[in-house]
Structure formats: structure tokens, C-alpha cells
Motif scaffolding. Structure first.
Motif, PDB file in Angstrom:
ATOM      1  N   ALA A  83      38.218 107.490  72.656  1.00 42.86           N
ATOM      2  CA  ALA A  83      38.806 106.147  72.608  1.00 42.86           C
ATOM      3  C   ALA A  83      38.804 105.527  71.225  1.00 42.86           C
ATOM      4  O   ALA A  83      39.637 104.665  70.937  1.00 42.86           O
ATOM      5  CB  ALA A  83      38.045 105.222  73.573  1.00 42.86           C
ATOM      6  N   GLY A  84      37.887 105.930  70.363  1.00 42.58           N
ATOM      7  CA  GLY A  84      37.672 105.218  69.118  1.00 42.58           C
ATOM      8  C   GLY A  84      38.888 105.081  68.233  1.00 42.58           C
ATOM      9  O   GLY A  84      39.345 103.973  67.937  1.00 42.58           O
ATOM     10  N   SER A  85      39.445 106.193  67.789  1.00 41.51           N
ATOM     11  CA  SER A  85      40.570 106.140  66.865  1.00 41.51           C
ATOM     12  C   SER A  85      41.807 105.558  67.524  1.00 41.51           C
ATOM     13  O   SER A  85      42.563 104.805  66.903  1.00 41.51           O
ATOM     14  CB  SER A  85      40.878 107.538  66.324  1.00 41.51           C
ATOM     15  N   ARG A  86      42.027 105.893  68.797  1.00 38.67           N
ATOM     16  CA  ARG A  86      43.195 105.346  69.508  1.00 38.67           C
ATOM     17  C   ARG A  86      43.080 103.828  69.627  1.00 38.67           C
ATOM     18  O   ARG A  86      44.057 103.097  69.423  1.00 38.67           O
ATOM     19  CB  ARG A  86      43.303 105.989  70.893  1.00 38.67           C
ATOM     20  N   THR A  87      41.885 103.349  69.937  1.00 36.08           N
ATOM     21  CA  THR A  87      41.685 101.902  70.047  1.00 36.08           C
ATOM     22  C   THR A  87      41.923 101.231  68.707  1.00 36.08           C
ATOM     23  O   THR A  87      42.574 100.174  68.630  1.00 36.08           O
ATOM     24  CB  THR A  87      40.266 101.592  70.555  1.00 36.08           C
ATOM     25  N   PHE A  88      41.406 101.826  67.636  1.00 31.49           N
ATOM     26  CA  PHE A  88      41.609 101.274  66.297  1.00 31.49           C
ATOM     27  C   PHE A  88      43.102 101.154  65.989  1.00 31.49           C
ATOM     28  O   PHE A  88      43.582 100.112  65.515  1.00 31.49           O
ATOM     29  CB  PHE A  88      40.915 102.148  65.262  1.00 31.49           C
ATOM     30  N   GLU A  89      43.838 102.211  66.244  1.00 29.68           N
ATOM     31  CA  GLU A  89      45.271 102.216  65.951  1.00 29.68           C
ATOM     32  C   GLU A  89      46.016 101.184  66.803  1.00 29.68           C
ATOM     33  O   GLU A  89      46.915 100.479  66.311  1.00 29.68           O
ATOM     34  CB  GLU A  89      45.838 103.615  66.171  1.00 29.68           C
ATOM     35  N   ASP A  90      45.651 101.113  68.080  1.00 29.68           N
ATOM     36  CA  ASP A  90      46.294 100.136  68.971  1.00 29.68           C
ATOM     37  C   ASP A  90      46.017  98.711  68.500  1.00 29.68           C
ATOM     38  O   ASP A  90      46.919  97.863  68.468  1.00 29.68           O
ATOM     39  CB  ASP A  90      45.773 100.301  70.400  1.00 29.68           C
ATOM     40  N   GLU A  96      45.244  97.699  65.502  1.00 34.12           N
ATOM     41  CA  GLU A  96      45.985  97.459  64.257  1.00 34.12           C
ATOM     42  C   GLU A  96      47.439  97.090  64.552  1.00 34.12           C
ATOM     43  O   GLU A  96      48.002  96.186  63.932  1.00 34.12           O
ATOM     44  CB  GLU A  96      45.948  98.693  63.359  1.00 34.12           C
ATOM     45  N   ALA A  97      48.051  97.793  65.504  1.00 33.39           N
ATOM     46  CA  ALA A  97      49.449  97.535  65.847  1.00 33.39           C
ATOM     47  C   ALA A  97      49.606  96.153  66.476  1.00 33.39           C
ATOM     48  O   ALA A  97      50.581  95.439  66.199  1.00 33.39           O
ATOM     49  CB  ALA A  97      49.961  98.621  66.798  1.00 33.39           C
ATOM     50  N   VAL A  98      48.650  95.774  67.327  1.00 33.66           N
ATOM     51  CA  VAL A  98      48.693  94.447  67.946  1.00 33.66           C
ATOM     52  C   VAL A  98      48.582  93.374  66.870  1.00 33.66           C
ATOM     53  O   VAL A  98      49.365  92.403  66.843  1.00 33.66           O
ATOM     54  CB  VAL A  98      47.559  94.286  68.976  1.00 33.66           C
ATOM     55  N   LEU A  99      47.633  93.535  65.960  1.00 30.97           N
ATOM     56  CA  LEU A  99      47.428  92.519  64.920  1.00 30.97           C
ATOM     57  C   LEU A  99      48.622  92.442  63.979  1.00 30.97           C
ATOM     58  O   LEU A  99      49.004  91.348  63.539  1.00 30.97           O
ATOM     59  CB  LEU A  99      46.147  92.813  64.137  1.00 30.97           C
ATOM     60  N   ALA A 112      39.906 114.578  62.388  1.00 38.76           N
ATOM     61  CA  ALA A 112      41.331 114.408  62.176  1.00 38.76           C
ATOM     62  C   ALA A 112      41.860 113.088  62.700  1.00 38.76           C
ATOM     63  O   ALA A 112      42.944 112.658  62.356  1.00 38.76           O
ATOM     64  CB  ALA A 112      42.103 115.555  62.860  1.00 38.76           C
ATOM     65  N   ARG A 113      41.059 112.419  63.561  1.00 39.28           N
ATOM     66  CA  ARG A 113      41.514 111.185  64.160  1.00 39.28           C
ATOM     67  C   ARG A 113      40.842 109.966  63.549  1.00 39.28           C
ATOM     68  O   ARG A 113      40.812 108.905  64.132  1.00 39.28           O
ATOM     69  CB  ARG A 113      41.258 111.212  65.668  1.00 39.28           C
ATOM     70  N   GLU A 114      40.272 110.081  62.358  1.00 43.74           N
ATOM     71  CA  GLU A 114      39.651 108.934  61.728  1.00 43.74           C
ATOM     72  C   GLU A 114      40.704 107.875  61.408  1.00 43.74           C
ATOM     73  O   GLU A 114      41.832 108.198  61.043  1.00 43.74           O
ATOM     74  CB  GLU A 114      38.958 109.361  60.422  1.00 43.74           C
ATOM     75  N   PRO A 115      40.355 106.570  61.556  1.00 42.82           N
ATOM     76  CA  PRO A 115      41.309 105.522  61.234  1.00 42.82           C
ATOM     77  C   PRO A 115      41.668 105.532  59.748  1.00 42.82           C
ATOM     78  O   PRO A 115      40.835 105.792  58.898  1.00 42.82           O
ATOM     79  CB  PRO A 115      40.551 104.223  61.602  1.00 42.82           C
TER      80      PRO A 115
END
Length: 244
Positions: A183-190, A192-195, A237-240
Motif C-alpha cells: 500500500a505504501g507507494s501506491r498510497t503516496f502516489e494517490d 500526491e495526485a489528489v493534492l 522499485a516502488r519508492e515515491p
């Protein structure tokens, strides 16, 4: 109906009809018991229940007062529902609807200070994700802080209070304990997109981004309910991007 329940409803009626206002001190116990037609023991039980509900506040040595009746205070007991074990699907559906609406409103009303709070939560997420041993507690706290900033940014105190109550602090921590590798990297990306949509003052895109995020959360909740805890494995590979 019990006499205790009678007291709860009678005091609520007094507040609704204006006999008691936020911040008012309740009459003396003997006087109020006589007014409501109950024993002093039943009155005490009813008052205790109203304190738990956030309607009354007992001040040691100074009597009992009506609270400010703030939405956050009155809705706080809902937090217990969010933290109960079991199927969170129906509750998540409600939360997803509210989160999506909050994001759209935030794009119209969010202040610079609230944007800064959301950005700080993203920064905390980034730091936690690149740590040698990501701390699920820190990730859960940063996740909650981001959503609180967006909810507060909606400009709707009732909506923000509902979301805070439904945030499920304990349930959220359990999910991060089990799934932070996924969940970590996906949550970060999501987030970021919301903000980004919020700061662009684009309510439609903000709602869309938050809706997509909540669908991803739903998928992760389904994973933990059907497959059990995720394996403790971290993918570099999925680091923010902000943390690289």
C-alpha cells in the motif's frame, strides 16, 4: 423504556427546545430530578450516558455543563464502529463517498495552511517509505493526517467530523501493519495526485482522484480479508519519487 433512557431523551429535548444552551450549567441534581420526574439515581445514570455521548461535560467540583455541541464531539462515538473487527466493506463505501465529496470541496475552499498540512503528511510518508524498516505506525499516522487535512479543507465541519470519526485509527493501523509493502507507494502516489488536483483548484479532478484512491484502498482491504497478511517484502522499485 428505562428511566435512564427517559433522562437522556428529556435532557436532549430540553437542549433542542432551547431550555438548555451550549455551555449552560445543569440545575442542581435534586431540582433537575424533580423536574424530570425521576430518581436521583436514574438522573445520575442518564447524565453519565450523556457525558459519554459528548452532550454533557462533568467538571469536577463545578457541576455538569452542556458541551459546545461541536460536530466533532458529538460524532466521536462513531469511531468505535470504524474500529470493530469484521467486514468493513459497507463502512468503507460510506467513507469513500464522503472522502470523494470532501476532496471536491477542498479544491474550492482549502487554505494555504491546510495545503501545507497535507504536504507535510506526504513528506512524512516519503520518509517512512525509504527507511530501512518502514514503520507502519508512522505510515498510518501520515495517512490519517493527509485525509484529515483534506477533510478540514472542505470547509464543512460536519463532513470533516464524520470522516474523522470513520477514520478508524486502530483498523487503519492494522491494515498498514499487514499491507504497507503493497500500500505504501501506491498510497503516496494517490495522495500526491489528489493534492495536485486540489491545488490546481479542479474539484472534478480532485473527486476523481480521491475516488480512484478509495477504490484502491477497497481492493487492499479485500486482499487482507481473503488472503490474510501480505508477505513482509519491500520493493525498492516502488519508492515515491519525492523520496528518491
Amino acid at each position: 423504556m428505562s428511566r435512564t433512557q427517559d433522562v437522556v431523551e428529556d435532557v436532549q429535548r430540553l437542549i433542542l427546545e432551547g431550555g438548555l444552551q451550549p455551555g449552560d450549567r445543569l440545575p442542581a441534581e435534586k431540582e433537575l430530578a424533580a423536574e424530570l420526574g425521576v430518581s436521583r439515581g436514574s438522573l445520575r445514570e442518564g447524565v453519565r450516558a450523556l457525558v459519554v455521548l459528548g452532550i454533557l461535560e462533568a467538571r469536577h467540583g463545578d457541576g455538569t455543563y452542556v458541551t459546545d455541541l461541536d460536530p466533532a464531539t458529538l460524532l466521536a462515538p462513531l469511531a468505535f464502529l470504524a474500529d470493530l473487527p469484521g467486514d468493513h466493506g459497507p463502512l468503507h463505501a460510506v467513507r469513500a463517498t464522503l472522502e470523494t465529496q470532501a476532496a471536491g470541496l477542498a479544491a474550492l475552499h482549502m487554505t494555504d495552511g491546510q495545503v501545507a498540512r497535507a504536504r507535510a503528511a506526504l513528506d512524512e510518508t516519503a520518509r517512512a517509505l525509504v527507511a530501512p524498516l518502514p514503520d507502519a505506525g508512522l505510515l498510518a499516522a501520515a495517512d490519517l493526517a493527509f485525509h484529515r487535512a483534506v477533510a478540514d479543507g472542505s470547509g464543512n465541519a460536519v463532513l470533516a467530523a464524520l470522516l474523522d470519526a470513520l477514520a478508524g485509527g486502530h483498523a487503519r493501523r492494522r491494515t498498514w501493519d499487514e499491507l504497507h509493502e503493497l500500500a505504501g507507494s501506491r498510497t503516496f502516489e494517490d495522495h500526491e495526485a489528489v493534492l495536485a488536483a486540489i491545488t490546481a483548484r479542479d474539484p472534478d479532478r480532485a473527486r476523481l482522484r480521491m475516488a480512484m484512491h478509495m477504490v484502491a484502498v477497497e481492493d487492499l482491504l479485500a486482499t487482507t480479508s481473503t488472503d490474510g497478511p501480505a508477505p513482509r517484502r519491500r520493493s525498492a522499485a516502488r519508492e515515491p519519487a519525492a523520496a528518491r
